[in-house]
Design an enzyme around this catalytic site. Structure first.
Site, PDB file in Angstrom:
ATOM      1  N   CYS A   1      -2.014   1.401  -4.372  1.00  0.00           N
ATOM      2  CA  CYS A   1      -0.680   2.207  -4.463  1.00  0.00           C
ATOM      3  C   CYS A   1      -0.642   2.621  -6.009  1.00  0.00           C
ATOM      4  O   CYS A   1       0.135   3.045  -6.561  1.00  0.00           O
ATOM      5  CB  CYS A   1       0.377   1.277  -4.181  1.00  0.00           C
TER       6      CYS A   1
ATOM      7  N   CYS B   1       3.501   0.174  -8.321  1.00  0.00           N
ATOM      8  CA  CYS B   1       4.221  -1.274  -8.065  1.00  0.00           C
ATOM      9  C   CYS B   1       4.869  -1.775  -9.420  1.00  0.00           C
ATOM     10  O   CYS B   1       4.189  -1.830 -10.433  1.00  0.00           O
ATOM     11  CB  CYS B   1       3.029  -2.283  -7.666  1.00  0.00           C
TER      12      CYS B   1
ATOM     13  N   CYS C   1       0.800  -1.153  -0.063  1.00  0.00           N
ATOM     14  CA  CYS C   1      -0.042  -0.087   0.078  1.00  0.00           C
ATOM     15  C   CYS C   1       0.897   1.064  -0.080  1.00  0.00           C
ATOM     16  O   CYS C   1       2.201   0.968   0.118  1.00  0.00           O
ATOM     17  CB  CYS C   1      -1.082   0.022   1.258  1.00  0.00           C
TER      18      CYS C   1
END
Length: 134
Positions: free
Chosen positions: A86, A90, A12
């Site tokens: 997020c 990523c 997150c």
């Protein structure tokens, strides 16, 4: 996945609430059957105290954890990557299993708002664990 134990990375933004609660649940429910990691795209200085309190209520202590920065290596070394708000932070690697869990952010919330988030995370972790250990 290989014959080795599966590894899961929870990501997150701040690695202070949702991902730490998810990692705490998976450690509690899986024991040593799954390798557990968590990280954040912009890690906070410390774990959300209300998330700590919510997990303590169910007998899980996450006070020893610290927010960690998301690294390419952490993603590469994980079989499953679970993102929680997020966005595109990523890194993506072919062959990895990715899931995006839409969960409310516990940041700035009181304990009454964080308990349902904690409980929803538990249900999702239980489902994930059942899939991993088939």
């Amino acid at each position: 996945m290989t014959d080795q134990k599966p590894s899961v990375l929870f990501v997150c933004v701040h690695n202070a609430g949702r991902s730490q609660m998810a990692a705490g649940w998976l450690r509690e429910l899986a024991g040593d059957r799954v390798e557990v990691r968590s990280a954040g795209s912009i890690p906070a200085d410390q774990i959300n105290s209300v998330a700590v309190e919510a997990m303590r209520e169910v007998g899980i202590d996450i006070t020893v954890e610290q927010p960690k920065v998301l690294t390419t290596e952490a993603v590469q070394d994980s079989d499953v990557v679970i993102t929680m708000g997020c966005g595109d932070a990523c890194p993506f690697f072919p062959g990895k299993r990715y899931e995006d869990w839409k969960l409310d952010d516990p940041a700035g919330q009181g304990i009454d708002a964080v308990r349902p988030i904690r409980d929803e995370i538990k249900g999702r972790v239980e489902t994930l664990l059942a899939e991993l250990l088939v």
